[in-house]
Design a protein around this motif. Structure first.
Motif, PDB file in Angstrom:
ATOM      1  N   GLU A  42       0.868  -1.190   0.000  1.00  0.00           N
ATOM      2  CA  GLU A  42       0.000   0.000   0.000  1.00  0.00           C
ATOM      3  C   GLU A  42       0.896   1.229   0.000  1.00  0.00           C
ATOM      4  N   THR A  43       0.549   2.205  -0.807  1.00  0.00           N
ATOM      5  CA  THR A  43       1.319   3.445  -0.847  1.00  0.00           C
ATOM      6  C   THR A  43       0.370   4.645  -0.885  1.00  0.00           C
ATOM      7  N   VAL A  44       0.874   5.781  -0.427  1.00  0.00           N
ATOM      8  CA  VAL A  44       0.124   7.039  -0.512  1.00  0.00           C
ATOM      9  C   VAL A  44       1.073   8.108  -1.043  1.00  0.00           C
ATOM     10  N   GLY A  45       0.642   8.827  -2.050  1.00  0.00           N
ATOM     11  CA  GLY A  45       1.498   9.881  -2.585  1.00  0.00           C
ATOM     12  C   GLY A  45       0.789  10.656  -3.672  1.00  0.00           C
ATOM     13  N   ILE A  46       1.535  11.557  -4.281  1.00  0.00           N
ATOM     14  CA  ILE A  46       0.971  12.399  -5.335  1.00  0.00           C
ATOM     15  C   ILE A  46       1.151  11.709  -6.685  1.00  0.00           C
ATOM     16  N   VAL A  47       0.098  11.710  -7.480  1.00  0.00           N
ATOM     17  CA  VAL A  47       0.178  11.138  -8.829  1.00  0.00           C
ATOM     18  C   VAL A  47       0.972  12.113  -9.702  1.00  0.00           C
ATOM     19  N   VAL A  48       2.122  11.643 -10.209  1.00  0.00           N
ATOM     20  CA  VAL A  48       3.000  12.543 -10.972  1.00  0.00           C
ATOM     21  C   VAL A  48       3.094  12.175 -12.451  1.00  0.00           C
ATOM     22  N   ILE A 110      -3.750  13.242  -4.414  1.00  0.00           N
ATOM     23  CA  ILE A 110      -3.108  12.339  -3.456  1.00  0.00           C
ATOM     24  C   ILE A 110      -3.886  11.036  -3.494  1.00  0.00           C
ATOM     25  N   ALA A 111      -3.215   9.963  -3.878  1.00  0.00           N
ATOM     26  CA  ALA A 111      -3.891   8.673  -4.031  1.00  0.00           C
ATOM     27  C   ALA A 111      -3.318   7.648  -3.056  1.00  0.00           C
ATOM     28  N   ARG A 112      -4.221   6.869  -2.474  1.00  0.00           N
ATOM     29  CA  ARG A 112      -3.832   5.691  -1.694  1.00  0.00           C
ATOM     30  C   ARG A 112      -4.077   4.487  -2.593  1.00  0.00           C
ATOM     31  N   VAL A 113      -3.022   3.752  -2.869  1.00  0.00           N
ATOM     32  CA  VAL A 113      -3.111   2.643  -3.817  1.00  0.00           C
ATOM     33  C   VAL A 113      -2.722   1.346  -3.114  1.00  0.00           C
ATOM     34  N   ARG A 114      -3.540   0.338  -3.331  1.00  0.00           N
ATOM     35  CA  ARG A 114      -3.245  -0.999  -2.821  1.00  0.00           C
ATOM     36  C   ARG A 114      -3.216  -1.964  -3.987  1.00  0.00           C
ATOM     37  N   GLY A 115      -2.378  -2.970  -3.851  1.00  0.00           N
ATOM     38  CA  GLY A 115      -2.375  -3.982  -4.902  1.00  0.00           C
ATOM     39  C   GLY A 115      -1.280  -5.006  -4.710  1.00  0.00           C
TER      40      GLY A 115
END
Lengths: 164, 116
Positions: A42-48, A110-115
């Motif tokens: 899981e990560t959280v950050g800015i979509v660049v 800002i997206a929290r992505v899991r996978g």
């Protein structure tokens, strides 16, 4: 949390930590960090960055301030042979959810992505299963602190084989 | 898609000529309050405590409001007179972010990375 089992847990890793995870030969879906086996993150950050191939996939990068994590979101559920044996109504729902995620992932959010952790041409990435767009600007800070706490108190713990 | 550089987290007051981050072309993430914005040139000025930085926002499509807190990711360009401007590729409004918590957490993050 059982300190022995991290496989199938979405481990919260900072990007520099995620990108240093090692692949395991003969086990393409399992990765190793300090001897611990991992499969999901899981990560959280800015979509660049954002690269959309309609009805196929969307690649994007999440920058958490310590590195960029490449992410791939598959959008080919209705044409993929992988899903052809599953219930069509379920596949349609999964496809619709993926399309919704793709529309939400825009530059600067800002997206929290899991996978699942995966490797493509030798580079680590996340094969996306969930996306949440964070509205709270403090969410990144809280994610950093979560990652630090979990690394120190859980992920870095040395495993002791109970049989020895 | 080529690998994109991560913007290193810096406080504005750390951006001095002796800093490891004060280099032409380096990717940075900066945070500050919008003090000024020139509509013709799309150059903004952000401030944080006693430091300020010019930010070129030409590539962005965001609503820049004076007095709001913004975070920008981009590449630092050093002009011939050694003045710095950040060519932003991503920017977002960060109103509501606890700046004290941000600074303290950034220090913890750096200590953690240094210990790896």
């Amino acid at each position: 949390m059982d300190a022995l089992q991290l496989v199938n847990t979405h481990v919260k890793l900072l990007a520099f930590d995620f990108l240093s995870v090692q692949s395991i030969p003969q086990e393409p879906t399992i990765f190793s960090r300090k001897g611990r086996r991992l499969s999901r993150a899981e990560t959280v950050g800015i979509v660049v960055s954002r690269d959309l191939k309609a009805n196929r996939f969307m690649k994007f990068d999440i920058d958490d301030g310590t590195g960029c994590i490449p992410c791939i979101l598959w959008l080919n559920h209705e044409s993929s042979r992988y899903f052809s044996r599953r219930c069509p109504s379920n596949v349609r729902l999964i496809a619709q959810m993926a399309a919704d995620f793709a529309s939400q992932v825009q530059l600067g959010v800002i997206a929290r992505v899991r996978g699942k952790m995966s490797s493509y041409r030798g580079n680590l990435q996340i094969t996306v299963s969930d996306v949440v767009i964070e509205r709270d600007p403090n969410s990144q800070i809280l994610h950093w602190l979560d990652c630090l706490r979990l690394a120190r108190n859980c992920y870095d713990k040395v495993l002791v084989d109970p049989s020895t | 898609m080529a690998t994109i550089a991560s913007g290193a987290l810096v406080n504005l007051e750390e951006l001095v000529p002796t800093s490891q981050h004060f280099k032409h072309g380096i990717s940075l993430r900066v945070t500050g309050k919008l003090q000024d914005y020139d509509v013709e040139t799309a150059v903004a000025v952000i401030v944080d405590r006693n430091a300020s930085l010019k930010v070129d926002t030409q590539l962005l499509n965001i609503n820049l409001r004076i007095g709001s807190t913004f975070q920008f990711i981009g590449e630092l360009l050093l002009e011939p007179d050694k003045k710095a401007i950040l060519k932003a590729r991503v920017g977002r409004n960060m109103d509501g972010m606890d700046l004290n918590l941000y600074r303290q957490s950034l220090q913890l993050l750096r200590d953690f990375q240094a210990g790896r």
